[in-house]
Design an enzyme around this catalytic site. Structure first.
Site, PDB file in Angstrom:
ATOM      1  N   GLY A   8     -17.888 -14.516 112.425  1.00 28.07           N
ATOM      2  CA  GLY A   8     -18.848 -14.206 111.438  1.00 28.07           C
ATOM      3  C   GLY A   8     -19.803 -15.192 111.431  1.00 28.07           C
ATOM      4  N   LEU A   9     -21.084 -15.335 111.659  1.00 31.51           N
ATOM      5  CA  LEU A   9     -22.020 -16.346 111.542  1.00 31.51           C
ATOM      6  C   LEU A   9     -23.592 -16.019 110.927  1.00 31.51           C
ATOM      7  CD1 LEU A   9     -21.465 -17.643 115.242  1.00 31.51           C
ATOM      8  CD2 LEU A   9     -20.473 -18.653 113.187  1.00 31.51           C
ATOM      9  N   ARG A  11     -25.539 -15.552 107.122  1.00 34.73           N
ATOM     10  CA  ARG A  11     -26.146 -16.769 106.202  1.00 34.73           C
ATOM     11  C   ARG A  11     -25.320 -17.774 105.829  1.00 34.73           C
ATOM     12  NH1 ARG A  11     -29.520 -13.511 101.941  1.00 34.73           N
ATOM     13  NH2 ARG A  11     -27.599 -12.098 102.102  1.00 34.73           N
ATOM     14  N   SER A 124     -18.128 -20.412  97.389  1.00 35.78           N
ATOM     15  CA  SER A 124     -19.782 -20.410  96.672  1.00 35.78           C
ATOM     16  C   SER A 124     -20.556 -21.495  97.213  1.00 35.78           C
ATOM     17  CB  SER A 124     -19.393 -20.569  95.088  1.00 35.78           C
ATOM     18  OG  SER A 124     -20.463 -20.507  94.533  1.00 35.78           O
ATOM     19  N   GLY A 126     -23.756 -20.400  98.749  1.00 34.14           N
ATOM     20  CA  GLY A 126     -25.076 -20.089  99.100  1.00 34.14           C
ATOM     21  C   GLY A 126     -25.647 -20.490 100.449  1.00 34.14           C
ATOM     22  N   LYS A 176     -12.833 -16.623  92.459  1.00 36.81           N
ATOM     23  CA  LYS A 176     -14.027 -16.439  92.817  1.00 36.81           C
ATOM     24  C   LYS A 176     -14.718 -14.898  92.210  1.00 36.81           C
ATOM     25  CE  LYS A 176     -17.787 -17.009  95.422  1.00 36.81           C
ATOM     26  NZ  LYS A 176     -18.510 -15.720  95.662  1.00 36.81           N
ATOM     27  N   HIS A 179     -15.558 -16.146  88.750  1.00 37.63           N
ATOM     28  CA  HIS A 179     -16.813 -17.036  88.918  1.00 37.63           C
ATOM     29  C   HIS A 179     -18.149 -16.177  89.080  1.00 37.63           C
ATOM     30  CE1 HIS A 179     -19.607 -18.794  91.989  1.00 37.63           C
ATOM     31  NE2 HIS A 179     -19.276 -19.856  91.456  1.00 37.63           N
ATOM     32  N   ASN A 180     -17.776 -15.063  89.860  1.00 37.87           N
ATOM     33  CA  ASN A 180     -19.205 -14.268  89.965  1.00 37.87           C
ATOM     34  C   ASN A 180     -19.528 -13.474  88.595  1.00 37.87           C
ATOM     35  OD1 ASN A 180     -19.141 -15.220  92.634  1.00 37.87           O
ATOM     36  ND2 ASN A 180     -19.590 -13.236  93.328  1.00 37.87           N
ATOM     37  N   GLU A 183     -21.195 -15.906  86.421  1.00 40.89           N
ATOM     38  CA  GLU A 183     -22.698 -16.083  87.067  1.00 40.89           C
ATOM     39  C   GLU A 183     -23.741 -14.854  86.699  1.00 40.89           C
ATOM     40  OE1 GLU A 183     -24.021 -14.829  91.556  1.00 40.89           O
ATOM     41  OE2 GLU A 183     -22.819 -16.714  91.626  1.00 40.89           O
ATOM     42  N   TYR A 184     -23.026 -13.624  86.579  1.00 39.05           N
ATOM     43  CA  TYR A 184     -23.834 -12.603  86.266  1.00 39.05           C
ATOM     44  C   TYR A 184     -24.472 -12.814  84.934  1.00 39.05           C
ATOM     45  CZ  TYR A 184     -23.003  -8.816  89.878  1.00 39.05           C
ATOM     46  OH  TYR A 184     -22.569  -8.095  90.805  1.00 39.05           O
TER      47      TYR A 184
END
Length: 307
Positions: A8-9, A11, A124, A126, A176, A179-180, A183-184
């Site tokens: 899986g490559l 982003r 995390s 990005g 995670k 965590h998200n 983030e929201y």
């Protein structure tokens, strides 16, 4: 030299392959589009492109570490089934997708029946992870996480920080997920605050200057504010941006978890609802409100073609 297989490559996965390679790890890379793997291999001396998952697994010495960096859901599920048929007892399979922690629990049990060790890792960072490192939350048995630790240390901002063995299987994806959810809430608060300042036209506020100001010494400074200051510097009006905000499964799972635990999480839940609203989820309700208001008060309504 440590060696890992990375499937899986995109982003995230592509930059993870690059960071691992630059950190001295040999990476056997596989992607459903083989051109992507070949492109990264041409850039990085420590990356070898594989034409198939079978080729990738065959190139790894036991005990193997195979890391899946695919979209959560059907793609990851299919890859886990395919990889588990190729791996042997004692090998380690890592799921780095934004997956549901309950599914990770089931997969760990499934892999244990085959003698394969399973690690769920929340990732995390990005698109900035290549340069700055990733924040990594690993769940699994101690021995399994230990086998993955050399790779976590290279991917993280530093070997001694930015990664954590969070707990047993499922805990990496659970942490995670929360965590998200946080983030929201943080993103929603920034968005609402800047919208209020943008609406106070008589003050002619320079939103870019305010965002930059708050980055220094303010209690609301954060990386999200850094990013906000960056795009406001280039464009404060955002006229070309559609007011549509996508939501990931993790935001929904966090809200559901709060309901199941009976733990109040209004900020995260309402931030999720606001994303639904941006996607048109509130359109029919607003039409109902307009019609009710017309019904009891005779108030005018706007037609679909009205400006």
């Amino acid at each position: 030299m440590h060696t890992i297989g990375l499937y899986g490559l995109g982003r995230m996965g592509g930059n993870m392959a690059r960071r691992l390679a630059r950190g001295g790890v040999r990476v056997l890379a596989y992607n459903r589009n083989p051109e992507v793997a070949r492109g990264i291999a041409a850039e990085e001396a420590n990356v070898t492109a594989c034409a198939s998952l079978q080729e990738m697994v065959a190139g790894l010495a036991a005990p193997r570490v195979v890391w899946l960096m695919l979209p959560a859901g059907a793609a990851t599920e299919a890859a886990i089934l395919q990889a588990s048929a190729l791996l042997e007892p004692g090998d380690v399979l890592v799921d780095g997708a934004n997956g549901y922690y309950r599914e990770a629990l089931g997969r760990a049990h499934q892999m244990a029946g085959l003698g394969i060790r399973f690690v769920d890792v929340g990732v995390s960072g990005g698109v900035w992870g290549l340069d700055n490192g990733y924040c990594l939350m690993a769940g699994g048995e101690k021995e399994a996480v230990a086998a993955v630790t050399p790779f976590l240390q290279v991917l993280a901002p530093a070997p001694d920080r930015g990664w954590l063995h969070a707990g047993p299987s499922g805990s990496g994806h659970f942490v995670k997920m929360v965590h998200n959810g946080i983030e929201y809430g943080m993103m929603q608060a920034y968005a609402e605050g800047f919208a209020l300042m943008q609406g106070k036209r008589e003050f002619e506020l320079d939103l870019a200057a305010i965002a930059e100001l708050w980055r220094h010494g303010s209690v609301v400074r954060s990386w999200l504010l850094d990013l906000t200051a960056g795009f406001l510097k280039d464009d404060q009006a955002l006229a070309a941006i559609s007011p549509y905000v996508a939501d990931s499964g993790e935001g929904r799972w966090t809200a559901l978890e709060a309901v199941e635990q009976g733990v109040p999480a209004p900020v995260m839940s309402l931030a999720l609802m606001m994303r639904f609203a941006s996607q048109g989820g509130n359109d029919y309700a607003n039409k109902m409100l307009a019609m009710m208001r017309k019904g009891f008060g005779g108030h005018a309504i706007k037609g679909g073609g009205d400006a």
